[in-house]
Design a protein around this motif. Structure first.
Motif, PDB file in Angstrom:
ATOM      1  N   ASN A 166       0.836  -1.199   0.000  1.00  0.00           N
ATOM      2  CA  ASN A 166       0.000   0.000   0.000  1.00  0.00           C
ATOM      3  C   ASN A 166       0.874   1.253   0.000  1.00  0.00           C
ATOM      4  O   ASN A 166       0.693   2.169  -0.793  1.00  0.00           O
ATOM      5  N   ARG A 167       1.859   1.258   0.910  1.00  0.00           N
ATOM      6  CA  ARG A 167       2.782   2.387   1.029  1.00  0.00           C
ATOM      7  C   ARG A 167       3.547   2.584  -0.276  1.00  0.00           C
ATOM      8  O   ARG A 167       3.672   3.688  -0.791  1.00  0.00           O
ATOM      9  N   ASP A 168       4.023   1.460  -0.856  1.00  0.00           N
ATOM     10  CA  ASP A 168       4.834   1.562  -2.072  1.00  0.00           C
ATOM     11  C   ASP A 168       4.018   2.064  -3.254  1.00  0.00           C
ATOM     12  O   ASP A 168       4.494   2.851  -4.060  1.00  0.00           O
ATOM     13  N   LEU A 169       2.771   1.566  -3.348  1.00  0.00           N
ATOM     14  CA  LEU A 169       1.954   2.013  -4.479  1.00  0.00           C
ATOM     15  C   LEU A 169       1.610   3.495  -4.336  1.00  0.00           C
ATOM     16  O   LEU A 169       1.592   4.237  -5.311  1.00  0.00           O
ATOM     17  N   ALA A 170       1.368   3.920  -3.067  1.00  0.00           N
ATOM     18  CA  ALA A 170       1.049   5.342  -2.854  1.00  0.00           C
ATOM     19  C   ALA A 170       2.257   6.214  -3.191  1.00  0.00           C
ATOM     20  O   ALA A 170       2.116   7.318  -3.711  1.00  0.00           O
ATOM     21  N   ILE A 172       4.786   5.445  -5.325  1.00  0.00           N
ATOM     22  CA  ILE A 172       5.513   4.780  -6.420  1.00  0.00           C
ATOM     23  C   ILE A 172       6.441   5.730  -7.178  1.00  0.00           C
ATOM     24  O   ILE A 172       7.556   5.361  -7.557  1.00  0.00           O
ATOM     25  N   ARG A 173       6.004   6.994  -7.326  1.00  0.00           N
ATOM     26  CA  ARG A 173       6.846   7.937  -8.080  1.00  0.00           C
ATOM     27  C   ARG A 173       8.139   8.224  -7.325  1.00  0.00           C
ATOM     28  O   ARG A 173       9.212   8.256  -7.900  1.00  0.00           O
ATOM     29  N   THR A 174       8.005   8.421  -6.000  1.00  0.00           N
ATOM     30  CA  THR A 174       9.201   8.687  -5.187  1.00  0.00           C
ATOM     31  C   THR A 174      10.139   7.475  -5.237  1.00  0.00           C
ATOM     32  O   THR A 174      11.355   7.622  -5.351  1.00  0.00           O
ATOM     33  N   ILE A 175       9.552   6.286  -5.157  1.00  0.00           N
ATOM     34  CA  ILE A 175      10.379   5.068  -5.159  1.00  0.00           C
ATOM     35  C   ILE A 175      11.128   4.930  -6.490  1.00  0.00           C
ATOM     36  O   ILE A 175      12.330   4.673  -6.522  1.00  0.00           O
ATOM     37  N   ARG A 176      10.404   5.142  -7.594  1.00  0.00           N
ATOM     38  CA  ARG A 176      11.057   5.040  -8.902  1.00  0.00           C
ATOM     39  C   ARG A 176      12.136   6.113  -9.057  1.00  0.00           C
ATOM     40  O   ARG A 176      13.246   5.843  -9.490  1.00  0.00           O
ATOM     41  N   GLY A 180      14.505   3.287  -5.575  1.00  0.00           N
ATOM     42  CA  GLY A 180      14.312   2.527  -4.341  1.00  0.00           C
ATOM     43  C   GLY A 180      13.692   1.162  -4.569  1.00  0.00           C
ATOM     44  O   GLY A 180      13.387   0.460  -3.610  1.00  0.00           O
ATOM     45  N   PHE A 181      13.532   0.793  -5.857  1.00  0.00           N
ATOM     46  CA  PHE A 181      12.820  -0.448  -6.171  1.00  0.00           C
ATOM     47  C   PHE A 181      13.456  -1.672  -5.502  1.00  0.00           C
ATOM     48  O   PHE A 181      12.777  -2.487  -4.891  1.00  0.00           O
ATOM     49  N   GLU A 182      14.818  -1.778  -5.636  1.00  0.00           N
ATOM     50  CA  GLU A 182      15.492  -2.982  -5.123  1.00  0.00           C
ATOM     51  C   GLU A 182      15.268  -3.137  -3.619  1.00  0.00           C
ATOM     52  O   GLU A 182      14.953  -4.216  -3.127  1.00  0.00           O
ATOM     53  N   ASN A 183      15.445  -2.007  -2.904  1.00  0.00           N
ATOM     54  CA  ASN A 183      15.284  -2.071  -1.442  1.00  0.00           C
ATOM     55  C   ASN A 183      13.869  -2.470  -1.068  1.00  0.00           C
ATOM     56  O   ASN A 183      13.654  -3.334  -0.210  1.00  0.00           O
ATOM     57  N   GLU A 184      12.896  -1.841  -1.716  1.00  0.00           N
ATOM     58  CA  GLU A 184      11.499  -2.143  -1.392  1.00  0.00           C
ATOM     59  C   GLU A 184      11.187  -3.594  -1.727  1.00  0.00           C
ATOM     60  O   GLU A 184      10.486  -4.279  -1.006  1.00  0.00           O
ATOM     61  N   ASN A 185      11.761  -4.037  -2.865  1.00  0.00           N
ATOM     62  CA  ASN A 185      11.512  -5.411  -3.292  1.00  0.00           C
ATOM     63  C   ASN A 185      12.045  -6.406  -2.261  1.00  0.00           C
ATOM     64  O   ASN A 185      11.411  -7.424  -1.990  1.00  0.00           O
TER      65      ASN A 185
END
Ligand SMILES: Nc1ncnc2c1ncn2[C@@H]1O[C@H](COP(=O)(O)OP(=O)(O)OP(=O)(O)O)[C@@H](O)[C@H]1O
Length: 547
Positions: A166-170, A172-176, A180-185
């Motif tokens: 939920n947090r990641d989808l909200a 997603i732009r900041t993560i991309r 931060g994709f690898e860490n979140e994954n």
């Protein structure tokens, strides 16, 4: 009805010798079996439907309760975990409930009926069978406790997984944008593995206990059959009775296995039930209220004397935790005025707005709205007099109309269009032929930040609230739109505006400005007065090139 079949079977024997049955006997038996199947199908459907009703009620109660928790609960809890309780836990409860009810309700009568018949046919054989079956049952009940613990862990981890996604989808732009994709994954993969491990723990317990139960059941059948044969050869039991007994035993084994399996599922449903109960046991926001008044803003007009302030704080202290946020705060905001709260970040400006909304209660001191102490008023009534545009102006997924009419459904399309026009949002209606029904995407993603803010302001203006709280509501607007909204607020009559703003240019024409620092009021007055008398305010203004 199924239980009558073994009795019918005795027609196949006469004095221990097999007899070819007559047609009426065969037809009767077929009828019996078909009727029993039909009744069991109906019964099953009825049970499933009752089960669905019960789970629907649980979901309704949980989701209603979730939306009415005290705001502090949302501060401390994870929205993903709360969602998981409504989705995953109720599904878990539903599955276990279905298995238990259908197994217990349809199987229970068969098992009890068979037991009664078997006890009448041969008490010794029955005693042996029941002792063996009770042993199997005890084993299953013991395993349910272990399964409950493992299932609780599994459902908690599933909750964590839902919140992380939920947090990641909200974000997603900041993560991309921050790669931060690898860490979140990795975090998500770790959680998925934890869910798997909890699942494996349950599987281990079930894969030991379930075959053991099946073997024990088969052994029980063999022992009972052997003992029965011995009793036939010694003349203690007739072949007809043994046949009936064995048939009854076989008839009851399937529902019995179902009951035993359902017993092993009780652990899962208890864990889900506990997680649901945890939320239902939290008192709702209103539960501790003692309502003795409603706010009637017109009442004071009928009397002589001054109108009470729209909002008044008297010696208010407040903290979210141990650190004091507001200290001995006194405010008086007149009805129909525009009042601004200014001060550095973290001074407590938004907190003041949230206290007016009664999202939190002060540690001490009083807050009055339209002359009434808000702790004595009904919260819904209080909030119906206040419109609040939050700092991030969140828009809800859905249409423009849904966003405008949130909480009040009785505005016409014309009123909606007019208010959109007043905040310079008419162009949204031309974007598609759907007009007010145009969808604005999740959290209003299809709108710009400034458009979202103006939509939130439009909602506040469309409401009948007499007090409008604007928290940095123009922070994302360009100069033209900011001017338009600022002017609009001065033109609206009969409403009280309380505005939190960092850009002083938007509030210099306010009737009253309160300057806050570290939870205290350190100055109040008009812009001119403060500029002359309050060095802190003068510095703020000078930094923004305002004289
Ligand atoms: N829900 C909360 N739980 C705990 N602390 C909070 C919470 N909300 C705000 N705070 C803290 O309370 C203090 C005051 O916050 P508040 O949002 O009222 O400040 P503000 O003056 O509006 O700041 P800004 O101008 O940056 O929006 C800050 O230190 C903040 O970290």
């Amino acid at each position: 009805m199924t239980l009558l079949v073994p009795k019918y079977m005795t027609n196949f024997f006469q004095n221990g010798v097999f007899q070819v049955p007559q047609w009426p006997v065969i037809a009767g038996m077929l009828l019996l079996v078909t009727a029993s199947g039909a009744i069991s199908a109906l019964q099953n459907y009825q049970l499933q439907s009752t089960g669905e009703d019960i789970v629907r009620d649980a979901r309704l109660a949980l989701s209603k309760h979730l939306l009415r928790l005290p705001i502090r609960e949302y501060d401390q809890r994870d929205s993903g975990d709360l969602l998981s309780r409504v989705g995953n836990d109720t599904s878990q409860l539903r599955n276990a409930f279905m298995q238990c009810t259908s197994a217990l309700a349809s199987g229970f009568i068969t098992v009890i009926g068979s037991a009664a018949f078997m006890a009448m046919l041969d008490p010794i054989l029955f005693g042996t069978a029941i002792t063996l079956l009770l042993t199997v049952f005890t084993l299953m009940l013991l395993s349910a406790k272990f399964i409950e613990r493992a299932s609780y862990d599994s459902q908690y981890t599933l909750g964590d997984l839902t919140s992380t996604l939920n947090r990641d989808l909200a974000g997603i732009r900041t993560i991309r944008a921050s790669n931060g994709f690898e860490n979140e994954n990795k975090v998500i993969a770790a959680l998925i593995n934890r869910v798997r491990l909890s699942g494996l723990k349950i599987a281990k317990i079930q894969s030991i206990v379930n075959p053991l139960a099946t073997i024990a059941l088969q052994l029980a059948a063999i022992i009972v059959f052997g003992l029965g044969l011995w009793r036939v050869t010694t003349g203690l039991l007739s072949v007809e009775k043994l046949t009936q007994f064995i048939m009854l035993l076989f008839i009851s084994i399937s529902p019995l296995s179902q009951i035993i399996y359902a017993g092993s599922q009780i652990g899962n449903s208890m864990a889900a039930m506990n997680r649901i109960r945890e939320i239902l046991d939290i008192p709702e926001e209103k539960d501790s209220d003692t309502v003795v008044a409603t706010i009637n803003e017109h009442m004071p007009l009928a009397h002589s004397g001054p109108r009470p302030p729209a909002v008044e704080f008297q010696h208010v202290y407040f903290s979210y935790g141990s650190k004091p946020i507001l200290r001995d705060l006194n405010l008086s905001i007149s009805q129909g005025s525009v009042t601004a709260l200014v001060g550095p970040s973290g001074a407590g400006k938004s907190t003041i707005l949230q206290l007016i909304e009664r999202f939190y209660d002060p540690s001490s001191g009083n807050i009055n709205v339209l002359g009434k102490d808000i702790t004595t008023c009904d919260r819904d009534d209080l909030r119906s007099h206040i419109a609040y545009v939050e700092q991030d102006s969140p828009a809800l997924s859905g249409s423009i109309r849904e966003n405008l009419l949130l909480g009040s459904n009785d505005c016409s399309d014309d009123e909606c269009r007019r208010v959109l026009e007043s905040v310079n949002l008419s162009h949204l209606l031309d974007r598609s032929d759907k007009g007010l029904d145009m969808q604005i995407g999740e959290n209003g993603i299809m709108l710009s930040g400034g458009e979202r803010q103006r939509l939130a302001i439009a909602r506040a203006l469309l409401s009948t609230a007499k007090i409008i709280l604007l928290d940095e509501a123009t922070a994302n607007l360009d100069a033209d739109n900011e001017r338009l909204i600022t002017q609009l607020l001065t033109q609206v009559e009969g409403r009280t505006f309380i505005i939190v703003a960092h850009r002083l240019a938007t509030i210099i024409d306010s009737d009253l400005i309160y300057v806050l620092n570290q939870g205290r009021i350190i100055g109040s007055g008009t812009h001119k007065q403060l500029f002359k008398t309050a060095p802190f305010y003068r510095n703020l203004a000078t930094e923004q090139y305002i004289s």
